[in-house]
Enzyme design. Sequence first.
Site, mmCIF file in Angstrom:
data_model
loop_
_atom_site.group_PDB
_atom_site.id
_atom_site.type_symbol
_atom_site.label_atom_id
_atom_site.label_comp_id
_atom_site.label_asym_id
_atom_site.label_seq_id
_atom_site.Cartn_x
_atom_site.Cartn_y
_atom_site.Cartn_z
ATOM 1 C CG ASN A 8 -1.871 1.077 1.313
ATOM 2 O OD1 ASN A 8 -1.821 2.009 0.507
ATOM 3 N ND2 ASN A 8 -2.777 1.008 2.279
ATOM 4 N NE ARG A 90 -5.804 1.909 -0.684
ATOM 5 C CZ ARG A 90 -5.796 2.981 0.085
ATOM 6 N NH1 ARG A 90 -4.771 3.219 0.866
ATOM 7 N NH2 ARG A 90 -6.801 3.803 0.098
ATOM 8 C CG HIS A 179 -12.243 3.894 2.366
ATOM 9 N ND1 HIS A 179 -12.918 4.896 3.002
ATOM 10 C CD2 HIS A 179 -10.937 4.095 2.647
ATOM 11 C CE1 HIS A 179 -12.073 5.685 3.632
ATOM 12 N NE2 HIS A 179 -10.850 5.220 3.429
ATOM 13 C CG HIS A 207 -13.444 2.423 5.927
ATOM 14 N ND1 HIS A 207 -12.696 1.293 5.696
ATOM 15 C CD2 HIS A 207 -12.558 3.395 6.230
ATOM 16 C CE1 HIS A 207 -11.418 1.574 5.866
ATOM 17 N NE2 HIS A 207 -11.313 2.860 6.183
ATOM 18 N NE ARG A 240 -8.936 12.744 3.101
ATOM 19 C CZ ARG A 240 -8.954 11.423 2.946
ATOM 20 N NH1 ARG A 240 -10.052 10.822 2.540
ATOM 21 N NH2 ARG A 240 -7.882 10.713 3.182
ATOM 22 C CG ASP A 283 -5.833 10.080 17.037
ATOM 23 O OD1 ASP A 283 -6.609 9.615 17.883
ATOM 24 O OD2 ASP A 283 -4.934 9.422 16.479
ATOM 25 C CB ILE A 332 -13.549 5.986 14.312
ATOM 26 C CG1 ILE A 332 -12.404 7.001 14.200
ATOM 27 C CG2 ILE A 332 -14.665 6.504 15.194
ATOM 28 C CD1 ILE A 332 -12.774 8.304 13.497
ATOM 29 N N GLY A 333 -14.600 3.088 13.812
ATOM 30 C CA GLY A 333 -15.713 2.133 13.807
ATOM 31 C C GLY A 333 -15.418 0.899 14.639
ATOM 32 C CD GLU A 334 -11.437 -2.398 12.582
ATOM 33 O OE1 GLU A 334 -10.453 -2.694 13.283
ATOM 34 O OE2 GLU A 334 -11.391 -2.353 11.343
ATOM 35 C CG ASN A 335 -10.378 0.347 17.873
ATOM 36 O OD1 ASN A 335 -10.211 -0.755 18.371
ATOM 37 N ND2 ASN A 335 -9.765 0.734 16.770
ATOM 38 C CD GLU A 384 -8.408 -0.961 3.461
ATOM 39 O OE1 GLU A 384 -8.578 -0.234 2.494
ATOM 40 O OE2 GLU A 384 -8.069 -0.544 4.589
HETATM 41 P P1 AMP Z 1 -7.579 4.269 10.653
HETATM 42 O O1 AMP Z 1 -7.443 5.351 9.623
HETATM 43 O O2 AMP Z 1 -8.543 3.190 10.241
HETATM 44 O O3 AMP Z 1 -6.274 3.729 11.145
HETATM 45 O O4 AMP Z 1 -8.270 4.959 11.934
HETATM 46 C C1 AMP Z 1 -7.646 5.987 12.637
HETATM 47 C C2 AMP Z 1 -8.678 6.643 13.548
HETATM 48 O O5 AMP Z 1 -9.179 5.660 14.470
HETATM 49 C C3 AMP Z 1 -8.102 7.779 14.386
HETATM 50 O O6 AMP Z 1 -8.998 8.870 14.394
HETATM 51 C C4 AMP Z 1 -8.024 7.155 15.762
HETATM 52 O O7 AMP Z 1 -8.135 8.098 16.789
HETATM 53 C C5 AMP Z 1 -9.259 6.262 15.741
HETATM 54 N N1 AMP Z 1 -9.223 5.298 16.835
HETATM 55 C C6 AMP Z 1 -8.377 4.269 17.039
HETATM 56 N N2 AMP Z 1 -8.628 3.671 18.238
HETATM 57 C C7 AMP Z 1 -9.664 4.351 18.803
HETATM 58 C C8 AMP Z 1 -10.396 4.249 20.033
HETATM 59 N N3 AMP Z 1 -10.111 3.316 20.929
HETATM 60 N N4 AMP Z 1 -11.387 5.137 20.261
HETATM 61 C C9 AMP Z 1 -11.690 6.100 19.365
HETATM 62 N N5 AMP Z 1 -11.039 6.249 18.193
HETATM 63 C C10 AMP Z 1 -10.043 5.389 17.905
#
Ligand code: AMP
Length: 399
Positions: A8, A90, A179, A207, A240, A283, A332-335, A384
């Site tokens: 990637n 990618r 994505h 996503h 963005r 973040d 963000i979605g996963e965590n 991915e």
């Molecule tokens: P990605 O681009 O998929 O790596 O996602 C990055 C984003 O996920 C950033 O905004 C991180 O702050 C957010 N993120 C990762 N872990 C957490 C968490 N435990 N709670 C909230 N946001 C998270």
Amino acid sequence: MTKTIAVNAGSSSLKFQLYNMPQESVVAKGLIERIGLNDSIVTIKYGEGQEFHRVLDLPNHDAAVDVLINALLDEKIIESFDEITGAGHRVVAGGEIFKESALIDDKAIQQIEDLGEFAPLHNPAEASVIRAFQKVLPKAVNVAVFDTSFHTTMPKENYLYSLPYEYYEKHKARKYGAHGTSHQFVAHRAAEMLGKPIEELKIITCHLGNGASITAVENGKSIDTSMGFTPLAGVTMGTRSGDIDASLLPFLMRKEGIESIEEMVNILNKKSGLLGISGVSSDMREVEKAAEEGNERAQVAIDIFNNRVKKYIGQYAAIMNGVDAIVFTAGIGENSSITRQQVIDGVTFLGCKIDEAKNTGFRGEGIISTDDSTCVVLNIPTDEEVSIARDVERLKNKA
Ligand code: AMP
């Protein structure tokens, strides 16, 4: 045993994962940062917690690929270059040409370069990485996996902008989305988890990472997605803006003395979103922390983010006339349990309700809605890289 590398490449970075195939076990993964600048950083993780770390000047992607491949050999992660029989790349923009992943030949690489007009920061870098891999691994099969391919099934009413039609005819000015690999991966996984054929499902995939996009997947096909001609459109993201009224641009340029449209678009790409609204960070973790500490702008940034996600879910439920499943993925979605809870709490009219006990603190793969929800909410970590490696495996036999 054969190995496949999933690559990637960005304008100044290169991420990779090396797999044993077809087992899909990860042999090594790593990141090269600051390509083209001084003090480029190479990090490779492998084995039982071993790490290769170097800081050196890598003037271009060719040099980065060279260092990466030789490090794999020097660290004995591979015994010979011949072990790597496939490389999957990618590629951000596939335009209307690449409706699926493609074996790389001279024509394909030229087309990827030509599509650089649609993704000037990405496609040229990706093309040069592909060429570099062809040089160092001449026997390996190279495959391009496009961010846009999954969305090439969108119908005209969803991909055309309400602009003079000749702009589409003359310049291919339309929505392409992004994505795609992630949306496709989690939509298929959701169908597997629900035990139903994807052809019978209406799924909305969210996503939500630093870049964020929402997709409507009907009968296994993307029928609409929130990103647009470029990944700038759609929901609010880390830096963005997502969707805005185009008339704001000349107004702000006049008021702020912004001299070129490129500079304005750069602000929309790099200084807006969570960062621009909160003034704290791009973040989400930091924005959530600041909001908890009482920072009002951070709270507004979160509210706007959730609000835009909800709006897209509503839109996509409308164009599909229903929704069987909503999927959360990416950082963000996963965590972020809070994000998932707040988004779903706002769309319960669709028949979904978060099960707080299942959702709170949940990471990994699982259903996070109540048993009586008619629309199931799932959390599915995206992968991915493994999708890329699978496409290489599939296409290798056709090479
Ligand atoms: P990605 O681009 O998929 O790596 O996602 C990055 C984003 O996920 C950033 O905004 C991180 O702050 C957010 N993120 C990762 N872990 C957490 C968490 N435990 N709670 C909230 N946001 C998270």
